[in-house]
Scaffold this active site. Structure first.
Site, PDB file in Angstrom:
ATOM      1  N   GLY A 383     -15.554  10.045 -12.420  1.00  0.00           N
ATOM      2  CA  GLY A 383     -16.134   8.936 -13.168  1.00  0.00           C
ATOM      3  C   GLY A 383     -15.053   8.182 -13.904  1.00  0.00           C
ATOM      4  N   PRO A 384     -15.374   7.003 -14.384  1.00  0.00           N
ATOM      5  CG  PRO A 384     -16.540   5.179 -15.257  1.00  0.00           C
ATOM      6  CD  PRO A 384     -16.677   6.327 -14.292  1.00  0.00           C
ATOM      7  CB  SER A 385     -11.172   6.115 -18.741  1.00  0.00           C
ATOM      8  OG  SER A 385     -10.124   6.427 -17.854  1.00  0.00           O
ATOM      9  N   GLY A 386     -13.787   7.507 -20.216  1.00  0.00           N
ATOM     10  CA  GLY A 386     -14.806   7.352 -21.240  1.00  0.00           C
ATOM     11  C   GLY A 386     -16.202   7.713 -20.793  1.00  0.00           C
ATOM     12  N   GLY A 388     -17.284  10.751 -20.217  1.00  0.00           N
ATOM     13  CA  GLY A 388     -17.731  12.009 -20.811  1.00  0.00           C
ATOM     14  C   GLY A 388     -17.236  13.251 -20.105  1.00  0.00           C
ATOM     15  CE  LYS A 389     -13.111  11.781 -15.737  1.00  0.00           C
ATOM     16  NZ  LYS A 389     -13.363  10.446 -16.329  1.00  0.00           N
ATOM     17  CD  GLU A 513      -6.669  14.559 -11.030  1.00  0.00           C
ATOM     18  OE1 GLU A 513      -6.168  15.399 -10.255  1.00  0.00           O
ATOM     19  OE2 GLU A 513      -7.627  13.846 -10.738  1.00  0.00           O
TER      20      GLU A 513
END
Length: 596
Positions: A383-386, A388-389, A513
């Site tokens: 998912g994109p940055s921000g 919630g990962k 990552e």
């Protein structure tokens, strides 16, 4: 605590009062002072002070006309005996009080250090590390200084004043009352000065904590500072704080400059008055010359300690401020970390059930997340940055508690496990792969509750594809890695972190990552090491590059704190428009880069 909160605390409690003294006394009591040693030191201080008070009385007899033989046998022996007894008692009591002070502060620092390690992660989100360091070092040093330097003088001064006043009343009550009349006047002058000193000392301590924070941050990130040429900016910021501290120091100096001459003036005035009144009373026959000399000697033994109380008072102002700051840490709620282990199944699915979370109230990062991470399978979160990962990772490690919902391990709530038993099941390899200053072996074995053999360490390093490069280093496994592992490359740090996780043999593996910042050669080595680490474990991967997780058993798409898709790579390409666009973009760019 922020600077604004510090300022508020100063306004709320501007003077030393019963509450501040009680808090200080409780802090000392809770630090387990050596009571026997303190008692012996107190008794020796009493002996020292009494010996000092005897000297004026012996001098009185000498001046009042003792015979030469009596002088030789009694006075000289008495004076020498009093001086020797005073010196011995003073030396031993000072050593014992210093020992007690060092012991108290060592216990306090140990208590603070353990407390800091037990504080939850949100505390460190709200407080700068330098502020916390300042409390453990600077504030405890103030307390130690008061105990080792002022406690002995406080006790001896109180005894000297009480005993001296009693003897002064015995020698001449009229002149004694003249002296005592000066005390309340001096106190009325010193009290406002003390309040001012308290406010200045609190501001000075706060500024010192801020300066410590800035120094810690700049020094730890010195390469960033130099790379972006911000030396002058950081120097200016540091100088600004140093100038503020200099200003507070000047304010303190002005107060001390007022107190010093005032004390000297009061002492001189009292002495002149006593000499005048005493001379008249000697001339009238109400006093002998020996009485007057003894009175003046005792007067110095009373006034000098009184003058020292001004210094002690200002020092106590600072210590009460330091006590308040320390108590704020000690009163903070700890993580419920216990050493006892709960029985836990080897590997179970992890379930996030209706989980919501916000770092700041009203600004939710996760919204009603429902997610199952199957046991012994690989789940990738993309998912994109921000989106919630990383927040999900933090919740899994129980750095934070969900605002709503719960985490389950199998059928049991994760919250039912002790933190130590739960975190003992997790191995975490991050993109940064932080290392502690020490040797490679220290870092591989970091966090284990046992001492592994060298064969175990080497085997973990071999599985992490780290053994080869480690043995090529001059000191091998005893090579120092430097602060934050700066002496090693990114790929080397990653493989040491993987070896550490392998030696821990966790049931749950979390990878943030772990290869995104590596070159192709290092990435290949790390990927092989990760394959060994992931085998047979429940693995959760935060992925920014889809190429690293196309073979994951499950891929979860997270967007703005909500799960918008899940499935295999092929399933998501076929059914999830955002994932399909992201995959096409990344793989096309990768193919173009390969062709180039």
């Amino acid at each position: 605590m922020s600077t604004e909160e510090h300022g508020k605390a100063v306004k709320e409690q501007p003077v030393i009062g019963k509450k501040g003294l009680v808090a200080f006394a409780r802090l000392i009591t809770d630090s387990k002072p050596p009571r026997v040693i303190l008692t012996i030191a107190l008794l020796l201080t009493l002996v020292q002070t009494i010996a000092g008070l005897i000297v004026p009385l012996i001098t009185k007899g000498l001046i009042d006309g003792l015979t030469q033989s009596a002088l030789n046998r009694t006075v000289i022996i008495g004076l020498i005996g009093a001086f020797v007894l005073q010196a011995i008692a003073s030396g031993i009591s000072i050593y014992l009080l210093n020992y007690a002070g060092q012991r108290i502060v060592a216990n306090l620092r140990s208590r603070l250090w353990r407390k800091v390690l037990a504080l939850p992660v949100p505390y460190f989100d709200r407080n700068r590390s330098g502020d916390t360091m300042s409390r453990i070092t600077n504030d405890t040093s103030l307390i130690m200084g008061l105990i080792t330097e002022n406690l002995v003088s406080l006790i001896s001064n109180v005894i000297a004043i009480v005993g001296g006043i009693a003897l002064l009343l015995y020698l001449d009550w009229v002149m004694t009352l003249i002296i005592l009349a000066v005390v309340p006047v001096t106190a009325l002058i010193l009290m406002p000065v003390g309040r001012k000193m308290y406010r200045i000392s609190r501001k000075q301590q706060d500024e010192m904590a801020e300066l410590t924070s800035d120094l810690n941050q700049v020094i730890s990130e010195i390469r960033l500072v130099k790379a972006y040429g911000t030396e002058e900016r950081e120097a200016g910021e540091g100088e600004r704080r140093i100038r503020r501290m200099f200003g507070f120091g000047l304010q303190e100096a002005r107060i001390l400059a007022l107190i010093g001459p005032l004390s000297t003036f009061v002492l001189t005035a009292v002495l002149v008055i006593i000499l005048g009144v005493g001379g008249v009373r000697v001339a009238s026959g109400l006093l002998t010359a020996g009485d007057l000399v003894a009175f003046i000697l005792l007067l110095f033994q009373v006034i000098t300690p009184m003058a020292q109380f001004t210094t002690l008072y200002s020092r106590l102002q600072k210590v009460v401020g330091a006590t308040e700051r320390i108590q704020l840490i000690l009163a903070h709620e700890e993580e419920p970390l216990h050493l006892q282990q709960l029985a836990a199944p080897g590997s179970e699915p992890i379930t996030l059930k209706h989980v919501s979370f916000a770092y700041v109230p009203g600004e939710e990062v996760l919204h009603q997340v429902d997610l199952t991470l199957p046991a012994r399978k690989v789940t990738a979160i993309v998912g994109p940055s921000g989106s919630g990962k990383s927040t999900i990772f933090s919740l899994l490690e129980r750095f934070y508690v969900p605002a709503e919902g719960e985490l389950l391990y199998g059928a049991e709530a994760v919250a039912d496990y002790t933190l130590s038993s739960w975190r003992g099941k997790i191995g975490y390899v991050s993109q940064e792969s932080p290392l502690m200053a020490g040797t490679i072996r220290d870092n591989i074995t970091y966090g284990l509750n046992r001492v592994p053999s060298m064969d175990e360490v080497a085997q973990a390093a071999q599985m992490a594809y780290a053994d080869h490069f480690i043995r090529q280093l001059p000191q091998g496994y005893e090579t120092e890695v430097g602060e934050r592992g700066i002496k090693l490359s990114g790929g080397q740090r990653q493989r040491i972190a993987i070896a550490r996780a392998l030696l821990r043999s966790p049931d749950i593996l979390m990878l943030d990552e772990a290869t995104s910042s590596l070159d192709s050669t290092s990435e290949h080595e790390v990927q092989k090491a990760l394959a060994n680490l992931m085998e047979g474990r429940t693995t959760i991967v935060i992925a920014h590059r889809l190429s690293t997780v196309v073979n994951a058993d499950q891929i979860v798409v997270l967007d703005r704190g909500r799960v918008t898709g899940r499935g295999t790579h092929q399933e998501l390409v076929a059914s999830h428009e955002v994932y399909r666009e992201l995959a096409m973009k990344q793989f096309v760019e990768a193919d173009a880069g390969t062709a180039t």
